[in-house]
Design a protein around this motif. Sequence first.
Motif, PDB file in Angstrom:
ATOM      1  N   VAL A  82       0.811  -1.214   0.000  1.00 31.73           N
ATOM      2  CA  VAL A  82       0.000   0.000   0.000  1.00 31.73           C
ATOM      3  C   VAL A  82       0.851   1.273   0.000  1.00 31.73           C
ATOM      4  O   VAL A  82       0.498   2.274  -0.623  1.00 31.73           O
ATOM      5  CB  VAL A  82      -0.978  -0.027   1.201  1.00 31.73           C
ATOM      6  CG1 VAL A  82      -0.260   0.209   2.515  1.00 31.73           C
ATOM      7  CG2 VAL A  82      -2.067   0.991   1.011  1.00 31.73           C
ATOM      8  N   TRP A  83       2.013   1.213   0.649  1.00 33.23           N
ATOM      9  CA  TRP A  83       2.854   2.420   0.728  1.00 33.23           C
ATOM     10  C   TRP A  83       3.378   2.811  -0.646  1.00 33.23           C
ATOM     11  O   TRP A  83       3.502   3.996  -0.961  1.00 33.23           O
ATOM     12  CB  TRP A  83       4.009   2.194   1.712  1.00 33.23           C
ATOM     13  CG  TRP A  83       3.488   1.959   3.093  1.00 33.23           C
ATOM     14  CD1 TRP A  83       3.225   0.753   3.665  1.00 33.23           C
ATOM     15  CD2 TRP A  83       3.097   2.942   4.052  1.00 33.23           C
ATOM     16  NE1 TRP A  83       2.700   0.935   4.935  1.00 33.23           N
ATOM     17  CE2 TRP A  83       2.627   2.262   5.193  1.00 33.23           C
ATOM     18  CE3 TRP A  83       3.110   4.344   4.054  1.00 33.23           C
ATOM     19  CZ2 TRP A  83       2.157   2.924   6.322  1.00 33.23           C
ATOM     20  CZ3 TRP A  83       2.658   5.009   5.184  1.00 33.23           C
ATOM     21  CH2 TRP A  83       2.189   4.298   6.299  1.00 33.23           C
TER      22      TRP A  83
ATOM     23  N   ARG B  76       0.270   4.151  -2.837  1.00 37.12           N
ATOM     24  CA  ARG B  76      -0.112   5.536  -2.539  1.00 37.12           C
ATOM     25  C   ARG B  76       0.758   6.536  -3.301  1.00 37.12           C
ATOM     26  O   ARG B  76       0.327   7.639  -3.603  1.00 37.12           O
ATOM     27  CB  ARG B  76       0.007   5.798  -1.037  1.00 37.12           C
ATOM     28  CG  ARG B  76      -1.115   5.164  -0.247  1.00 37.12           C
ATOM     29  CD  ARG B  76      -0.932   5.396   1.244  1.00 37.12           C
ATOM     30  NE  ARG B  76      -1.897   4.602   1.996  1.00 37.12           N
ATOM     31  CZ  ARG B  76      -1.711   4.170   3.238  1.00 37.12           C
ATOM     32  NH1 ARG B  76      -0.602   4.484   3.875  1.00 37.12           N
ATOM     33  NH2 ARG B  76      -2.626   3.454   3.850  1.00 37.12           N
ATOM     34  N   LYS B  77       1.974   6.114  -3.593  1.00 37.77           N
ATOM     35  CA  LYS B  77       2.884   7.029  -4.299  1.00 37.77           C
ATOM     36  C   LYS B  77       2.597   7.074  -5.789  1.00 37.77           C
ATOM     37  O   LYS B  77       3.174   7.878  -6.520  1.00 37.77           O
ATOM     38  CB  LYS B  77       4.329   6.595  -4.074  1.00 37.77           C
ATOM     39  CG  LYS B  77       4.779   6.818  -2.653  1.00 37.77           C
ATOM     40  CD  LYS B  77       6.090   6.132  -2.365  1.00 37.77           C
ATOM     41  CE  LYS B  77       6.312   6.051  -0.866  1.00 37.77           C
ATOM     42  NZ  LYS B  77       7.320   5.069  -0.495  1.00 37.77           N
TER      43      LYS B  77
END
Lengths: 266, 212
Positions: free
Chosen positions: B70-71, B74-75
């Motif tokens: 997810v990190w 998100r980018k």
Amino acid sequence: METVNISIFSLVLTFLLLAVPVFLSLIFNIGLIKPLVNSVARMSIQLILIGIFLKYLFLWNNTLVNLLWLLVMILVAVFSAVRGFSMKISKVLVPVFLSFSIATFIIILYLNIVVIRLDYVFDARYLVVLGGMLLGNSLRGNIVGIAAFYKNIKKDSKKFLCVLSLGASHYEALLPYLRESVQLALKPTLASMATMGIVALPGMMTGVILGGTSPEVAIKYQIMIMIAIVTSTIASVVLTILMTMRVCFTKYGMLKTEIFVGNSSS
Amino acid sequence: MIKLVNIDLAYNGVAVFENFSLEIKAGAKAVILGKSGLGKSSLFSLILGFTTPNNGMVFFDGSPVDKKSVWGIRKKIAYVDQDVSIADGNVSSWLDFVFHLKANGFAGFDRKKVKDFLDFFELDVNVLGKDTSELSGGEKQRLAIIVSILLERKVFFLDEVTSSLDKHLKRKVINYFIERNDWTIVAISHDPGWLDNPHVRVFDLEVGKWRQ
């Protein structure tokens, strides 16, 4: 210079002063009598007990007992801090305890070994008294700071998510909140330091001077204790945030609502 | 590109999605339509990992959205939320903050580029010196849109981003997004400017189907 002792009878006479607030409360119907009596009674009983306890603690001056008592003080501080954060003790006990212990213990050791140069580092007089000063003062800062940290993230939840979606790492997203809460936590300490000696004579100094020590020595101790308080406050606030972060956020970076009191849903 | 498979999602016992599926291909221009409370914004939250489904899977670019991926995901998504949640304080410092985030790989924001975009979306340059609380709804929306474009991402989640703009500006914003072939656009809107655009596919959340 011996301190004039107060006889038990004289001490009872101090309580006569309470007639003033009782009288005022009756006239203006402030409703203060019950909480006043309650608080005065608690204060007196607790201090009498701690007086007796400290007498023996100083008498025995046993390393294990001293350290154990410091541990109890830290635990009480942790419980009262977590209540102030409105968080569930079961969720944050370990990280807050670790943070308080590290911040308090290292600073006491530094003071006792490097500054005061005690032969016996775990001397109850220093360990317990300094520990109490540090814990009592950093406790207030922690309650203000940590509560603000989580409250602001909760309040700003949309902004917080937005910052995450902008590509911030969890750390980057939390940093502004950390800054703000440390500043907030330190404000009262900084303000009281800035006026110290002029507006107010701090409790410790009053105690030491009344206890028969010269003002020069009292001042040196006071300076030492204030610097230690600022350091332990800032260290414990930062540590508590860093350590509670792990349990208060999900792996997705979301604040867990179930850690707060009165929020049983997951 | 984006795939939701058999999603169940409930908030406090109230079901938002039941066995819901949706696929959006790369380069698509999709508009999500539906009454409030149907879970339009929850769609974005699911893909951005702000919410996790009770059941079902969410995929982005072929990989499932989980606590690790997810990190990175998100980018890759430029998300503008409905309330345009930008921080309090000076607009320039907000831009500074955003373009200093490590993941974005910029060393601060490009003044020249920002000015060009301000011009294009008909904002006065002096907004940079203003406090975000002084900006009108429309100014905030355009500013957030500019930031989302400057992030140089290819996927855009736009939640009612043209609601405070006049007709002329709406058209300008919508066309800007729709004309980029390689961009994947997912917009939440009930504005005819989006819905009636011939390049847009509309997903009607009420019936759970694409409009023909």
